[in-house]
Design a protein around this motif. Sequence first.
Motif, PDB file in Angstrom:
ATOM      1  N   SER A   4       0.813  -1.210   0.000  1.00 21.40           N
ATOM      2  CA  SER A   4       0.000   0.000   0.000  1.00 21.40           C
ATOM      3  C   SER A   4       0.846   1.259   0.000  1.00 21.40           C
ATOM      4  O   SER A   4       1.931   1.311   0.583  1.00 21.40           O
ATOM      5  N   ASP A   5       0.294   2.281  -0.662  1.00 21.37           N
ATOM      6  CA  ASP A   5       0.805   3.644  -0.590  1.00 21.37           C
ATOM      7  C   ASP A   5      -0.147   4.401   0.335  1.00 21.37           C
ATOM      8  O   ASP A   5      -1.281   4.690  -0.015  1.00 21.37           O
ATOM      9  N   HIS A   6       0.322   4.714   1.553  1.00 21.39           N
ATOM     10  CA  HIS A   6      -0.534   5.352   2.552  1.00 21.39           C
ATOM     11  C   HIS A   6      -0.441   6.875   2.529  1.00 21.39           C
ATOM     12  O   HIS A   6      -1.080   7.530   3.353  1.00 21.39           O
ATOM     13  N   GLY A   7       0.360   7.430   1.635  1.00 25.36           N
ATOM     14  CA  GLY A   7       0.557   8.870   1.647  1.00 25.36           C
ATOM     15  C   GLY A   7       1.622   9.279   2.649  1.00 25.36           C
ATOM     16  O   GLY A   7       2.487  10.100   2.342  1.00 25.36           O
ATOM     17  N   ILE A   8       1.580   8.700   3.831  1.00 28.76           N
ATOM     18  CA  ILE A   8       2.604   8.940   4.844  1.00 28.76           C
ATOM     19  C   ILE A   8       3.785   7.987   4.693  1.00 28.76           C
ATOM     20  O   ILE A   8       4.892   8.275   5.141  1.00 28.76           O
TER      21      ILE A   8
ATOM     22  N   GLU B  98       6.792  16.575   4.881  1.00 26.85           N
ATOM     23  CA  GLU B  98       6.076  17.651   4.193  1.00 26.85           C
ATOM     24  C   GLU B  98       5.064  17.124   3.173  1.00 26.85           C
ATOM     25  O   GLU B  98       4.194  17.872   2.719  1.00 26.85           O
ATOM     26  N   GLU B  99       5.150  15.842   2.832  1.00 29.64           N
ATOM     27  CA  GLU B  99       4.198  15.241   1.900  1.00 29.64           C
ATOM     28  C   GLU B  99       3.016  14.573   2.601  1.00 29.64           C
ATOM     29  O   GLU B  99       2.072  14.151   1.942  1.00 29.64           O
ATOM     30  N   TRP B 100       3.054  14.486   3.926  1.00 31.42           N
ATOM     31  CA  TRP B 100       1.993  13.788   4.633  1.00 31.42           C
ATOM     32  C   TRP B 100       0.671  14.546   4.505  1.00 31.42           C
ATOM     33  O   TRP B 100       0.645  15.786   4.544  1.00 31.42           O
TER      34      TRP B 100
ATOM     35  N   GLY C  88      -9.353   4.767   1.881  1.00 30.22           N
ATOM     36  CA  GLY C  88      -8.353   3.727   2.098  1.00 30.22           C
ATOM     37  C   GLY C  88      -7.064   4.048   1.361  1.00 30.22           C
ATOM     38  O   GLY C  88      -6.965   5.007   0.596  1.00 30.22           O
ATOM     39  N   PRO C  89      -6.038   3.239   1.580  1.00 29.76           N
ATOM     40  CA  PRO C  89      -4.741   3.484   0.919  1.00 29.76           C
ATOM     41  C   PRO C  89      -4.805   3.164  -0.567  1.00 29.76           C
ATOM     42  O   PRO C  89      -5.672   2.420  -1.032  1.00 29.76           O
ATOM     43  N   LYS C  90      -3.842   3.709  -1.296  1.00 30.59           N
ATOM     44  CA  LYS C  90      -3.699   3.382  -2.705  1.00 30.59           C
ATOM     45  C   LYS C  90      -2.810   2.146  -2.854  1.00 30.59           C
ATOM     46  O   LYS C  90      -1.959   1.882  -2.000  1.00 30.59           O
ATOM     47  N   PRO C  91      -2.978   1.388  -3.932  1.00 29.97           N
ATOM     48  CA  PRO C  91      -2.065   0.259  -4.156  1.00 29.97           C
ATOM     49  C   PRO C  91      -0.633   0.762  -4.378  1.00 29.97           C
ATOM     50  O   PRO C  91      -0.423   1.798  -5.011  1.00 29.97           O
TER      51      PRO C  91
ATOM     52  N   ALA D  43       3.908  10.193  19.334  1.00 33.91           N
ATOM     53  CA  ALA D  43       4.535  11.320  20.010  1.00 33.91           C
ATOM     54  C   ALA D  43       5.401  12.063  19.012  1.00 33.91           C
ATOM     55  O   ALA D  43       5.733  11.543  17.943  1.00 33.91           O
ATOM     56  N   ASP D  44       5.747  13.297  19.359  1.00 34.19           N
ATOM     57  CA  ASP D  44       6.638  14.119  18.542  1.00 34.19           C
ATOM     58  C   ASP D  44       6.107  14.369  17.131  1.00 34.19           C
ATOM     59  O   ASP D  44       6.882  14.573  16.197  1.00 34.19           O
ATOM     60  N   GLY D  45       4.781  14.310  16.950  1.00 36.86           N
ATOM     61  CA  GLY D  45       4.203  14.607  15.652  1.00 36.86           C
ATOM     62  C   GLY D  45       4.366  13.524  14.605  1.00 36.86           C
ATOM     63  O   GLY D  45       4.115  13.758  13.417  1.00 36.86           O
ATOM     64  N   TYR D  46       4.781  12.330  15.018  1.00 41.49           N
ATOM     65  CA  TYR D  46       4.913  11.219  14.068  1.00 41.49           C
ATOM     66  C   TYR D  46       3.523  10.751  13.651  1.00 41.49           C
ATOM     67  O   TYR D  46       2.524  11.036  14.326  1.00 41.49           O
ATOM     68  N   HIS D  47       3.413  10.016  12.531  1.00 45.73           N
ATOM     69  CA  HIS D  47       2.082   9.592  12.084  1.00 45.73           C
ATOM     70  C   HIS D  47       1.470   8.545  13.002  1.00 45.73           C
ATOM     71  O   HIS D  47       0.291   8.621  13.327  1.00 45.73           O
TER      72      HIS D  47
END
Length: 302
Positions: free
Chosen positions: A121-125, A148-150, A162-165, A227-231
């Motif tokens: 999957s490509d989750h964007g993040i 910066e792409e999230w 949902g995620p992309k393939p 934490a710390d702004g992680y996804h």
Amino acid sequence: MWGVGCRVWGLWTMVDLSTIVGLVTTFLRLGAVHVVVSDLGRSVEFYERAIGLRLHRREDGRAGMGGGAEDVLVLVEQAGAMPAGRHAGLYHFALLHPSRLELARAAMRLAGTRTPIEGASDHGISDAIYLPDPDGNGIELAADRPKEEWPDLSDPATYAGGPKPLDLYGLLEEASTAGPAQYVDPELTVGHVHLHVGDIPRALGFYRDVLGFDVMTEFPGAAFVAADGYHHHVGLNVWRGQGVPPAPADRVGLRHWTLVLPDADLEALRARASHAGIPLEDTTNGLLLRDPWDIAVLVSST
């Protein structure tokens, strides 16, 4: 040290801890994931050949594995352990590769060893490849996208479709120019753990209010905290059903995962757990505590 293998039992009620002790403000990292397997030799071979981990040591029915330095995975043999069923426990643990190129090399290892996967999957993040180990323990092989792409993590609509393939052919093409690698990059880490639980609000009472994570994303049936702004450092879902029980002792799956904190945050966590009435155990490796479904986390200090 191999870590902790004991159980702590107890019933406790979550309370609002925000006025008792401040939540974690400085998070360091996740440590090794300890996973129960039924045949240590078979599992070590799989994680070496298909995943590319190095065997750091093997003794007393356990094997520590990783990129050559600190363990990211500890396999614990429990002969006769049965497959996971309809209960709480491990969904998957994520081995985070330091670059997309290293994830591409991971994909090449899987292809070269003809290791089946369950999805990509490509989750964007992040980009992710999902597969089981020989006992059915879930693994995610991942590489993060630049922050910066999230997408907006706080907006559930972002994930509504949902995620992309993941373009596996394109990923393999990236690896072909650099060549294969037998082993993972030494900078491989544990990115997150994703858990089956029986109730999301009750789970957040532990993972947010006691461990101190922030809720990054929440939608019906799942929540992701970090934490710390992680996804996300921990994923939580009720996809095995609302109200599922703890995992029986005779199953493969998660023995415990590891959270590494600075000393001050460890002591703050100890205070929050004490106020919440959660049983604690001091061990030679850190502080052991369990969520409402008996899922264990070992919290150690830097």
